[in-house]
Design a protein around this motif. Structure first.
Motif, PDB file in Angstrom:
ATOM      1  N   SER A 140      12.665 -26.082   0.728  1.00  0.00           N
ATOM      2  CA  SER A 140      13.959 -25.321   0.698  1.00  0.00           C
ATOM      3  C   SER A 140      15.040 -25.563   1.610  1.00  0.00           C
ATOM      4  CB  SER A 140      13.405 -23.798   0.407  1.00  0.00           C
ATOM      5  OG  SER A 140      12.898 -23.667  -1.000  1.00  0.00           O
ATOM      6  N   ILE A 162      26.403 -21.753 -10.000  1.00  0.00           N
ATOM      7  CA  ILE A 162      24.968 -22.465 -10.634  1.00  0.00           C
ATOM      8  C   ILE A 162      25.253 -23.287 -11.884  1.00  0.00           C
ATOM      9  CG2 ILE A 162      24.516 -20.487 -12.132  1.00  0.00           C
ATOM     10  CD1 ILE A 162      22.066 -21.838  -9.622  1.00  0.00           C
ATOM     11  N   ILE A 164      19.343 -19.775  -1.831  1.00  0.00           N
ATOM     12  CA  ILE A 164      19.286 -18.865  -2.962  1.00  0.00           C
ATOM     13  C   ILE A 164      19.543 -19.796  -4.184  1.00  0.00           C
ATOM     14  CG2 ILE A 164      20.144 -16.807  -4.348  1.00  0.00           C
ATOM     15  CD1 ILE A 164      20.492 -15.651  -1.791  1.00  0.00           C
ATOM     16  N   GLU A 165      20.320 -20.683  -4.019  1.00  0.00           N
ATOM     17  CA  GLU A 165      21.083 -21.525  -5.234  1.00  0.00           C
ATOM     18  C   GLU A 165      19.651 -22.644  -5.595  1.00  0.00           C
ATOM     19  OE1 GLU A 165      24.590 -24.224  -6.257  1.00  0.00           O
ATOM     20  OE2 GLU A 165      25.008 -22.632  -4.947  1.00  0.00           O
ATOM     21  N   THR A 193      16.987 -21.063  -7.145  1.00  0.00           N
ATOM     22  CA  THR A 193      17.321 -20.657  -8.822  1.00  0.00           C
ATOM     23  C   THR A 193      17.330 -21.814  -9.323  1.00  0.00           C
ATOM     24  OG1 THR A 193      18.887 -19.225  -7.691  1.00  0.00           O
ATOM     25  CG2 THR A 193      19.243 -19.523 -10.175  1.00  0.00           C
ATOM     26  N   LEU A 194      17.853 -22.973  -9.065  1.00  0.00           N
ATOM     27  CA  LEU A 194      17.544 -24.206  -9.709  1.00  0.00           C
ATOM     28  C   LEU A 194      16.291 -24.654  -9.919  1.00  0.00           C
ATOM     29  CD1 LEU A 194      20.426 -26.216  -8.220  1.00  0.00           C
ATOM     30  CD2 LEU A 194      20.205 -25.348 -10.471  1.00  0.00           C
ATOM     31  N   TYR A 244      13.580 -22.653  -9.727  1.00  0.00           N
ATOM     32  CA  TYR A 244      12.905 -21.748 -10.844  1.00  0.00           C
ATOM     33  C   TYR A 244      13.126 -22.052 -12.312  1.00  0.00           C
ATOM     34  CZ  TYR A 244      12.054 -17.260 -12.879  1.00  0.00           C
ATOM     35  OH  TYR A 244      11.577 -16.196 -13.730  1.00  0.00           O
ATOM     36  N   LEU A 245      14.569 -22.364 -12.445  1.00  0.00           N
ATOM     37  CA  LEU A 245      14.884 -22.909 -13.816  1.00  0.00           C
ATOM     38  C   LEU A 245      14.028 -24.197 -14.261  1.00  0.00           C
ATOM     39  CD1 LEU A 245      18.551 -21.842 -13.715  1.00  0.00           C
ATOM     40  CD2 LEU A 245      16.752 -20.658 -14.858  1.00  0.00           C
ATOM     41  N   GLY A 272      11.362 -21.594  -4.657  1.00  0.00           N
ATOM     42  CA  GLY A 272      11.861 -21.515  -5.899  1.00  0.00           C
ATOM     43  C   GLY A 272      10.578 -21.759  -7.170  1.00  0.00           C
ATOM     44  N   ARG A 286       8.383 -19.403  -9.627  1.00  0.00           N
ATOM     45  CA  ARG A 286       8.358 -19.947 -11.154  1.00  0.00           C
ATOM     46  C   ARG A 286       6.845 -20.143 -11.449  1.00  0.00           C
ATOM     47  NH1 ARG A 286       8.613 -25.024 -13.874  1.00  0.00           N
ATOM     48  NH2 ARG A 286       8.961 -25.884 -11.988  1.00  0.00           N
TER      49      ARG A 286
END
Lengths: 571, 318
Positions: B105, B151, B246-247, B250-251, B253-254, B266, B270
């Motif tokens: 990260s 994002i 954080i970004e 997020t990515l 996680y997606l 992330g 997930r």
């Protein structure tokens, strides 16, 4: 002077204002005592950092944290006001003590009409109905010399000129009929012609209303014009107090003597030898410059389609400067002086006309100055030196850039020599600009200007940001460097006394037009243009002020410069 | 991380002209101290993950499926190992995964911030100094990009870049693509800040003095103006770093971020959320807490830095 009551309106005794710093408490004001009687103007004069503004702030209870009054008393008509709470102070400020600050532009709210601001102030302090308050507002405007007050009461601050705004600020200050008026540099942001009017207004208000006035200023001319007594401050202490005439003519303390000696006078004849037949080094021919006013589309391609208004900053100006001579341009703010300075230095390309230095036309190649032959000294010594660079690098940049020094040792030697020339320690080169005072910085700026071995230096208000004593040193330095290196100067200044002392020839600018040009003595002794005469009459001057005072109070200064006109609506 | 910033004392004509030193002392409050310690601690932990991690979560040889789903601090009945933060379904130590995950990260976040800084600072400098059409074009592009959520931009860039990379190399290129996507999505904020500061600096007379002796615009920008932007750039870089962390999360996680074989924080979140409702909370909670603490501490430092560099907030000056 009007009748005196026994007890003074304002009485300060033993006042000390302290600021805690890492190295112990710093005393901004150090045990000063002064009294002001009813109807008396007490001038407080001193250089920057002397603590004069802090004294004013202490009286109104406006000292910023962490500063505090650590000892002493302040009495207003016998009542002690220094320990007052914020709520109690609010009943004193505006109601019993009126204040006028330096800059009328920030003292007024641009969103409200001046009538609204006046009415608000009046009703905050006096039990008046809206209508009566408005009537009083109009009356006040009339009292401070604003014509057509009924109409102008509904105007916004931007529709007034600087001098008229300051009149409005004074009207606000006296709105609630205060006992004491504190004027902190009330004329310093104004042009000389307007300055004289504001000074006269303060004087007449003081006489008519029996106001006690605490006048804080760095300008001895203003003090000589209206103050009854003067207190000279230095480093938080009062050096000397007494009637103005005594202090100015027979100063007892060395500090005061030095301060007064440093003030140049517009009446002292030029001591420069009259040079004739010198070759013209600089020729300025028919330069013209328009600026676009904001408005219209901001996107460059669309901007051509929108109507954009222009102002003419420089209108067909021509002059030439002989080698080794000083040509001065004088004029009030907005007269185009600084624009001309930038054009002549090559920082700005004129829209029409040409500038030639030493036969070579400026602005043809990408390098603005012809190989460093033209240099510039700027007004603000805080902005003209890069705060992130060491002094040595700042001065060496032109040497390195123009290849005037072969190796590091050679460059270092030149830098040290230049620093000595401007009377600074060579060790200064290892330090940063913020470690120096304004006057020292200006000398560093001069050293940088000299480092490219120029023949011609444009000096744009080189001393207007400096204290008088420092100004004298810098002017001396400039004159001796000129004699030594045969430098040619273009001196831009609004200070006529400085111009008379420094220049060989002078040009008077008004609205971008050169209205008069000639040898200094000729222009100062026999001015031809009405505007030049007005400028000379309005310039504050100690000797002139005393002469006027002795002739009697018959002469009304408000007539100088004629009726002030309302500038363009929504200009 | 140095917190001494050599800035000029702001000009204060009514004060004694020279202060003993232009250095700003950050008066660190307790919150700032905690944030500083936490941020440094997390970064060091990530840096030395191979030394600190008790297990290698990526070495299948050391994994034992029998150790799967162990709650925190309970000795395993089979291998007699104890796991600080428990294990996931494959028997991987959550603590070690977090150390390695923060590493991924932070690497991505630092590199991405550096990239946005490089693009943003150059664009802002050129835009502010050149003005005119150049300025209008650069800033309108930035404005257009700002109208989309970052994002979304990152997803778009990620999608396009992945389409350009051959399938065989996608896994190894994923980190680089991620860095590019995040870095590219964040440059407008940097450009706007730098442009504003450049507009102020270029009007100062020291720039005119340099122009007088014929210093080129590029040199003026780099040697004169850029050093004076150090303060604001440092602040936005710090806050940008927190945003990038954080970004990235997020990515990932997606599921478009780094591959599951090299999980970032992330990715761990997930994976962990699948087990939340079956009671294995630790698989989600610890990576999530780490992410929150990391982003929060860096953000707090950025805020504090911004206040410290703002002369209006520094002390009771007039």
């Amino acid at each position: 002077m009007t009748q005196h009551k026994n007890d003074p309106v304002l009485s300060i005794s033993n006042l000390t204002v302290e600021f805690p710093t890492a190295s112990g408490a710093f005393k901004a004001v150090d045990g000063i005592s002064l009294d002001i009687a009813k109807g008396e103007v007490l001038g407080v004069i001193g250089e920057s950092g002397a603590g004069k503004s802090m004294t004013g702030a202490a009286v109104t209870g406006l000292i910023d944290r962490p500063g505090r009054i650590s000892s002493g008393e302040i009495r207003l008509n016998g009542e002690r006001i220094d320990g007052f709470s914020e709520a109690a102070l609010r009943t004193v400020r505006g109601r019993r003590i009126g204040t006028v600050f330096q800059d009328p532009l920030v003292s007024l709210n641009p969103l409200y009409t001046i009538g609204r601001q006046l009415i608000e102030t009046i009703r905050a302090h006096l039990p008046l109905k809206a209508k009566a308050a408005r009537a009083r507002a109009i009356e006040l405007l009339r009292e401070v010399g604003i014509g057509e007050a009924e109409r102008r009461v509904d105007a916004y601050p931007h529709q007034f000129s600087g001098g008229m705004r300051q009149r409005v600020v004074i009207a606000l200050a006296i709105a609630a009929d205060p006992e004491l008026l504190i004027a902190d540099e009330p004329t310093s942001a104004l042009d000389v012609s307007v300055q004289a009017q504001i000074v006269a207004l303060l004087k007449s208000l003081c006489e008519k209303r029996g106001l006690a006035v605490l006048l804080i200023t760095h300008d001895m001319g203003v003090i000589a014009e209206i103050a009854d007594r003067v207190a000279v401050m230095n480093r938080g202490r009062i050096v000397e107090t007494g009637p103005v005439a005594d202090i100015v003519r027979n100063p007892r303390e060395d500090y005061t003597r030095g301060l007064i000696a440093a003030i140049p006078s517009i009446h002292s004849k030029s001591t420069r030898p009259v040079l004739t037949g010198a070759d013209h080094l600089v020729r300025v021919e028919n330069i013209r410059q328009n600026f676009e006013l904001p408005g219209g589309f901001s996107f460059p391609l669309l901007r051509r389609l929108s109507p954009v208004r222009h102002i003419t900053a420089v209108d067909d100006v021509s002059f030439s400067i002989g080698e080794g001579q000083t040509f001065a341009l004088v004029g009030e703010s907005g007269s185009g002086k600084s624009t001309i300075a930038r054009i002549v230095a090559g920082l700005l390309r004129p829209q029409t006309g040409r500038v030639a230095v030493g036969g070579r036309r400026m602005g043809e190649s990408n390098a603005p100055a012809v190989g460093g032959a033209v240099q510039m000294v700027f007004q603000d010594p805080y902005a003209s030196l890069n705060p992130r660079w060491r002094i040595g690098d700042i001065i060496a940049e032109p040497i390195r850039r123009l290849g005037l020094g072969q190796n590091r040792a050679e460059i270092d030697r030149q830098v040290a020599e230049l620093l000595e020339r401007v009377r600074l320690e060579p060790q200064a080169r290892h330090r940063y600009p913020h470690e120096f005072s304004g006057g020292q910085r200006q000398r560093i700026a001069i050293a940088r200007a000299l480092s490219s071995r120029p023949r011609f230096i444009v000096c744009d208000e080189p001393t207007s940001a400096l204290d008088v004593s420092v100004q004298a040193q810098v002017l001396d330095l400039m004159a001796s460097l000129q004699a030594e290196f045969g430098l040619t100067y273009l001196l831009i200044s609004h200070n006529l006394a400085v111009v008379r002392q420094m220049a060989d020839r002078v040009g008077v600018l008004k609205g971008g037009v050169l209205v008069e040009e000639g040898a200094v003595e000729q222009v100062f002794e026999r001015p031809q243009h009405a505007y030049t005469k007005m400028l000379l009459a309005a310039a504050p001057d100690i000797r002139e002020a005393f002469r006027r005072r002795e002739v009697g109070p018959g002469r009304d200064l408000t007539t100088i410069g004629g009726e002030e006109t309302l500038p363009l609506e929504a200009g | 991380m140095a917190v001494d910033i050599n800035l000029p004392a702001p000009p204060s004509p009514d004060r004694p002209a020279s202060t003993p030193s232009g250095r700003i002392r950050l008066k660190l409050g307790i919150v700032t101290w905690l944030a500083l310690l936490l941020a440094i601690g997390l970064m060091l932990a990530a840096l030395f993950a191979p030394l600190l991690a008790p297990y290698d979560p990526f070495d299948p040889a050391t994994l034992d499926l029998l150790d799967g789903m162990m709650p925190p601090m309970q000795p395993s009945a089979f291998t007699e190992k104890t796991f600080l933060f428990g294990t996931d379904n494959q028997g991987r130590d959550v603590f070690s995964s977090i150390l390695y995950g923060s590493r991924v990260s932070l690497t991505v976040a630092f590199a991405a911030t550096f990239l946005s800084l490089a693009i943003g600072v150059s664009a802002g400098l050129v835009s502010g100094y050149a003005g005119g059409v150049t300025d209008a074009v650069i800033m309108r592009v930035a404005d257009a990009q700002l109208t989309f959520p970052t994002i979304l931009i990152a997803l778009l860039v990620f999608g396009i870049a992945q389409g350009l990379v051959p399938a065989a190399e996608q896994e190894s290129a994923a980190v680089w693509i991620l860095i590019f996507a995040i870095g590219f999505s964040n440059w407008p904020q940097f450009a706007r800040t730098v442009r504003g500061a450049t507009l102020v600096e270029k009007r100062r007379d020291y720039v005119a003095a340099a122009r007088l002796i014929g210093v080129s615009p590029a040199r003026i920008l780099v040697t004169h103006i850029l050093p004076n932007l150090a303060g604001p750039v440092l602040v936005i870089a710090t806050i940008g770093l927190a945003l990038a962390v954080i970004e990235e999360a997020t990515l990932s996680y997606l599921g478009v971020g780094v591959p599951p074989t090299r999980p970032s924080l992330g990715t761990l979140i997930r994976i962990g959320q699948q087990f939340l409702f079956s009671g294995e909370w630790w698989i989600l909670a610890f990576p999530a807490a780490t992410l929150v603490l990391l982003a929060l501490s860096v953000n707090l430092l950025g805020d504090r830095l911004r206040d410290a560099l703002n002369p209006r907030l520094r002390d009771g000056r007039r």
